[in-house]
Design a protein around this motif. Structure first.
Motif, mmCIF file in Angstrom:
data_model
loop_
_atom_site.group_PDB
_atom_site.id
_atom_site.type_symbol
_atom_site.label_atom_id
_atom_site.label_comp_id
_atom_site.label_asym_id
_atom_site.label_seq_id
_atom_site.Cartn_x
_atom_site.Cartn_y
_atom_site.Cartn_z
ATOM 1 N N THR A 379 3.207 42.537 36.690
ATOM 2 C CA THR A 379 2.316 41.927 35.777
ATOM 3 C C THR A 379 4.052 42.047 34.731
ATOM 4 O O THR A 379 3.946 43.159 34.145
ATOM 5 C CB THR A 379 1.247 43.323 35.260
ATOM 6 N N VAL A 380 3.946 40.912 33.644
ATOM 7 C CA VAL A 380 5.017 41.422 32.978
ATOM 8 C C VAL A 380 4.691 40.539 31.039
ATOM 9 O O VAL A 380 3.346 39.888 31.276
ATOM 10 C CB VAL A 380 6.589 40.454 32.921
ATOM 11 N N VAL A 381 4.732 40.981 30.280
ATOM 12 C CA VAL A 381 5.091 40.515 29.135
ATOM 13 C C VAL A 381 6.177 40.727 28.282
ATOM 14 O O VAL A 381 7.775 40.975 28.778
ATOM 15 C CB VAL A 381 4.743 41.388 28.229
ATOM 16 N N MET A 382 6.075 39.515 27.615
ATOM 17 C CA MET A 382 7.920 38.896 27.322
ATOM 18 C C MET A 382 7.632 39.466 25.053
ATOM 19 O O MET A 382 6.913 38.857 24.324
ATOM 20 C CB MET A 382 7.396 37.605 26.385
ATOM 21 N N ILE A 383 8.872 40.228 25.134
ATOM 22 C CA ILE A 383 9.336 41.459 24.123
ATOM 23 C C ILE A 383 10.342 40.381 23.310
ATOM 24 O O ILE A 383 10.977 39.571 23.811
ATOM 25 C CB ILE A 383 10.272 43.076 24.771
ATOM 26 N N ALA A 384 9.678 40.208 22.269
ATOM 27 C CA ALA A 384 10.593 39.850 21.153
ATOM 28 C C ALA A 384 11.397 40.239 20.496
ATOM 29 O O ALA A 384 10.574 41.628 19.703
ATOM 30 C CB ALA A 384 9.738 39.094 20.154
ATOM 31 N N GLU A 385 13.036 40.741 20.744
ATOM 32 C CA GLU A 385 13.476 41.422 19.527
ATOM 33 C C GLU A 385 13.889 40.457 19.181
ATOM 34 O O GLU A 385 13.485 39.400 18.198
ATOM 35 C CB GLU A 385 14.707 41.820 20.984
ATOM 36 N N ASP A 386 15.480 41.386 17.368
ATOM 37 C CA ASP A 386 15.840 40.526 16.902
ATOM 38 C C ASP A 386 16.993 39.235 17.157
ATOM 39 O O ASP A 386 16.803 38.937 17.979
ATOM 40 C CB ASP A 386 16.671 41.082 16.152
ATOM 41 N N ALA A 387 16.816 38.108 16.274
ATOM 42 C CA ALA A 387 17.580 37.034 16.332
ATOM 43 C C ALA A 387 17.724 36.062 17.345
ATOM 44 O O ALA A 387 17.999 35.136 18.003
ATOM 45 C CB ALA A 387 19.502 37.192 16.582
ATOM 46 N N GLY A 388 16.491 35.876 17.786
ATOM 47 C CA GLY A 388 15.635 35.273 18.583
ATOM 48 C C GLY A 388 15.594 35.392 20.100
ATOM 49 O O GLY A 388 16.210 35.212 21.211
ATOM 50 N N ARG A 389 15.611 36.903 20.275
ATOM 51 C CA ARG A 389 15.963 37.049 21.755
ATOM 52 C C ARG A 389 15.144 38.011 22.187
ATOM 53 O O ARG A 389 13.856 38.463 21.769
ATOM 54 C CB ARG A 389 17.188 38.171 21.249
ATOM 55 N N TYR A 390 14.468 37.238 23.272
ATOM 56 C CA TYR A 390 13.077 37.715 24.297
ATOM 57 C C TYR A 390 14.023 38.515 25.640
ATOM 58 O O TYR A 390 14.605 37.770 26.412
ATOM 59 C CB TYR A 390 12.450 36.382 24.689
ATOM 60 N N ARG A 391 12.695 39.782 25.723
ATOM 61 C CA ARG A 391 13.079 39.867 26.905
ATOM 62 C C ARG A 391 12.408 40.466 28.198
ATOM 63 O O ARG A 391 10.846 41.347 26.701
ATOM 64 C CB ARG A 391 13.595 41.604 26.675
ATOM 65 N N GLU A 412 5.749 49.675 23.998
ATOM 66 C CA GLU A 412 5.476 50.691 22.939
ATOM 67 C C GLU A 412 4.874 50.872 21.490
ATOM 68 O O GLU A 412 5.006 48.800 21.877
ATOM 69 C CB GLU A 412 7.321 51.342 23.408
ATOM 70 N N ALA A 413 4.356 51.464 21.346
ATOM 71 C CA ALA A 413 3.401 50.689 19.686
ATOM 72 C C ALA A 413 4.498 50.322 18.761
ATOM 73 O O ALA A 413 6.205 50.772 18.825
ATOM 74 C CB ALA A 413 2.816 51.763 19.220
ATOM 75 N N GLY A 414 4.485 48.801 18.342
ATOM 76 C CA GLY A 414 5.120 48.726 16.899
ATOM 77 C C GLY A 414 5.972 47.761 18.095
ATOM 78 O O GLY A 414 6.685 46.175 16.402
ATOM 79 N N GLN A 415 6.482 47.317 19.586
ATOM 80 C CA GLN A 415 6.950 46.378 19.891
ATOM 81 C C GLN A 415 6.620 44.445 19.885
ATOM 82 O O GLN A 415 4.756 44.465 19.995
ATOM 83 C CB GLN A 415 7.605 46.436 21.113
ATOM 84 N N ASN A 416 6.468 44.111 19.372
ATOM 85 C CA ASN A 416 6.437 41.972 18.824
ATOM 86 C C ASN A 416 6.267 42.070 20.575
ATOM 87 O O ASN A 416 7.455 41.785 21.184
ATOM 88 C CB ASN A 416 6.634 41.726 18.592
ATOM 89 N N VAL A 417 5.271 40.878 21.194
ATOM 90 C CA VAL A 417 5.189 40.603 22.103
ATOM 91 C C VAL A 417 5.113 38.768 21.735
ATOM 92 O O VAL A 417 3.640 38.971 21.019
ATOM 93 C CB VAL A 417 4.178 41.241 23.613
ATOM 94 N N VAL A 418 4.902 38.755 22.805
ATOM 95 C CA VAL A 418 5.179 36.647 22.675
ATOM 96 C C VAL A 418 3.300 36.240 22.963
ATOM 97 O O VAL A 418 3.312 37.042 24.483
ATOM 98 C CB VAL A 418 5.902 36.201 23.602
ATOM 99 N N VAL A 419 2.847 35.511 22.694
ATOM 100 C CA VAL A 419 1.202 35.337 22.629
ATOM 101 C C VAL A 419 0.679 33.645 23.027
ATOM 102 O O VAL A 419 0.147 33.144 23.768
ATOM 103 C CB VAL A 419 0.425 35.868 21.631
ATOM 104 N N SER A 420 2.167 33.166 22.833
ATOM 105 C CA SER A 420 1.910 31.513 22.664
ATOM 106 C C SER A 420 3.660 30.998 23.411
ATOM 107 O O SER A 420 4.677 31.444 22.712
ATOM 108 C CB SER A 420 1.261 31.192 21.484
ATOM 109 N N GLY A 421 3.289 30.535 24.282
ATOM 110 C CA GLY A 421 4.770 30.066 25.343
ATOM 111 C C GLY A 421 5.277 30.720 26.006
ATOM 112 O O GLY A 421 6.742 30.814 26.057
ATOM 113 N N GLN A 422 4.767 32.282 26.245
ATOM 114 C CA GLN A 422 5.757 33.352 27.108
ATOM 115 C C GLN A 422 5.711 33.295 28.355
ATOM 116 O O GLN A 422 6.988 33.083 29.054
ATOM 117 C CB GLN A 422 4.819 34.235 27.356
#
Length: 486
Positions: A379-391, A412-422
């Protein structure tokens, strides 16, 4: 003759003079510099926005998804050389088998394609996953959306559909204790409503008539013990005082006639049931609770019910009983709820929308449910980082409800996750070997290849490649050249 000698002498002097000047210049100190020349125009190619590994020289459609290819201009080879001149590749790999590393460049032994270098600054951050880079303009065109992981309160609530049933503890049977005949039946149809104490039937019983006569004789004799015995016999037969040959049968409780088993004029025997009455002042509501939510339900917890026939009205009840056995077919646990029904609005057989309240979990990490990718193996989520980087990040999830899922670990709280196109990023991360590195850090069995680890992941385009002949190159597939630029 003299003229030719003069010309030859002059030419000799000029040659020696030029040589002397050159020798003089060569003694002066100077440096040699190599100037890099780059072509002004790069190579033009066509690629797919959703599958950037697809590259071909002519316009057309993507062989994977069918989208129209877009034009791109590649940087000149000289510029590429200068950009990576100060970088030292850690290893080379085949984009189709990213788990296999090679010390030198060349062609892949698995596919007829060039190996791709891997640099140190291309490694992922925390978690060991590879970083997928997407141009912000392409991300906007693809409709990638992100949402923050936030701390909040998760209300444990079960929404289910229940059916109204009779309260079996409020069903009574009306019967005769003495043999006889039904001379009059006051209730003649099932469904008739009766009140407590109302006469239901009039019986003729010779046995009861004889018991009344015995009681009268005992009372006239003045023998107290004989009177007491006669009263006891009459009471056991269900008869009252008086000398009439008839005796009445009365309703022990209010309700409706759910079953009528005797008719007027019928002969009856002791213990023979005449009818069944059901009290609807309180009813049951039976619901099926999913196995994953069964732990939220407790006896005594409050519940609500809503009927489609009575919009806006809410019935309040409580959980009365949890059945001990789980249904093996539906994987649900049956719960019995109790609701007051003084007005009779809840009728047996009705369906109701039921809400069971199981309390609250406070200060938990919540993400939109659509951001969670479940492959069956992870089970994974895609974390959105700066400058178009996704992990990609592997997470452990808890309960989910109304579009929100509890994250127990991995985020962690505050991290952005991709909800569309992941899923597009998930496919690219699989090609880059992100999950293989994640698995290695989490105890993936040694020797398990990335292709095996990706089974069940979102890589439908990879299916069938195992049957490709070794001599078949990727460039021979519909004229498409596939590359991977990690």
């Amino acid at each position: 003759m003299k003229t030719q000698s003069i010309v030859a002498l002059a030419a000799t002097v000029a040659v020696f003079g030029a040589g002397g000047w050159w020798l003089a210049q060569s003694d002066a100190p100077h440096k040699h510099q190599l100037e890099k020349k780059v072509s002004a125009e790069g190579k033009t190619y066509y690629t797919c926005s959703m599958h950037p590994q697809v590259r071909q020289d002519e316009k057309g459609a993507c062989p994977i998804c069918g989208m129209k290819l877009t034009q791109r201009t590649e940087a000149p080879a000289g510029v590429k050389a200068m950009a990576s001149a100060d970088k030292e590749p850690m290893y080379w790999y085949d984009p189709m088998r990213p788990d296999q590393h090679f010390d030198k460049p060349g062609k892949s032994p698995f596919m007829d394609m060039q190996l791709v270098p891997k640099y140190a600054d291309e490694e992922g951050g925390a978690g060991g996953g590879a970083v997928v880079q997407i141009d912000p303009r392409i991300a906007q065109n693809l409709g990638l959306r992100v949402a923050p992981a936030k701390s909040g309160t998760f209300w444990q609530r079960v929404d289910a559909v229940g059916s109204v049933a009779l309260d079996e503890r409020r069903i009574v049977t009306v019967e005769s204790r003495a043999a006889g005949w039904i001379e009059r039946l006051d209730v003649r149809a099932e469904g008739d409503v009766v009140n407590k104490g109302q006469r239901l039937a009039a019986l003729y019983s010779p046995e009861l008539f004889a018991a009344r006569q015995e009681l009268k004789l005992a009372e006239s004799s003045g023998d107290a013990s004989l009177v007491q015995a006669s009263q006891q016999r009459l009471r056991l037969l269900g008869g009252g005082t008086g000398a009439s040959s008839q005796t009445g049968v009365f309703a022990p409780a209010s309700g409706f006639v759910m079953e009528l088993m005797a008719r007027e004029g019928a002969q009856i025997a002791p213990g023979m049931p005449l009818m069944k009455l059901a009290d609807l002042s309180q009813v049951w509501l039976l619901v099926e609770v999913p196995e994953v939510q069964a732990g939220w339900v407790r006896e005594g917890r409050s519940a609500e019910a809503r009927l489609k026939s009575l919009p806006g009205k809410v019935f309040e009840g409580r959980v009365d009983y949890l059945y001990p056995q789980l249904d093996a077919m539906t994987r649900t646990l049956k719960a019995r709820l109790v609701f007051d029904n003084a007005d009779g609005a809840l009728r047996p057989g009705m369906f109701a929308d039921v809400t069971l309240f199981g309390g609250a979990q406070r200060e938990v990490l919540l993400v939109p449910t659509e951001a969670v990718i479940r492959t069956g193996t992870r089970t994974v989520v895609m974390i959105a980082e700066d400058a178009g980087r996704y992990r990609p990040a592997q997470v452990e999830t808890g309960p989910e409800r109304e579009g929100e899922t509890v994250i127990l670990s991995g985020l962690e709280a505050g991290q952005n996750v991709v909800v569309s196109g992941q899923f597009l990023i998930d496919s690219e991360a699989s090609l880059l070997g992100a999950y293989q590195r994640m698995g290695a850090g989490m105890g993936m069995p040694e020797g398990m290849s990335e292709m095996e680890g990706m089974k069940g992941d979102s890589m439908p385009a990879m299916e069938g490649m195992s049957d490709m002949k070794p001599e078949t190159g990727m460039g021979e597939m519909s004229g498409t050249r596939m590359e991977n630029a990690p």
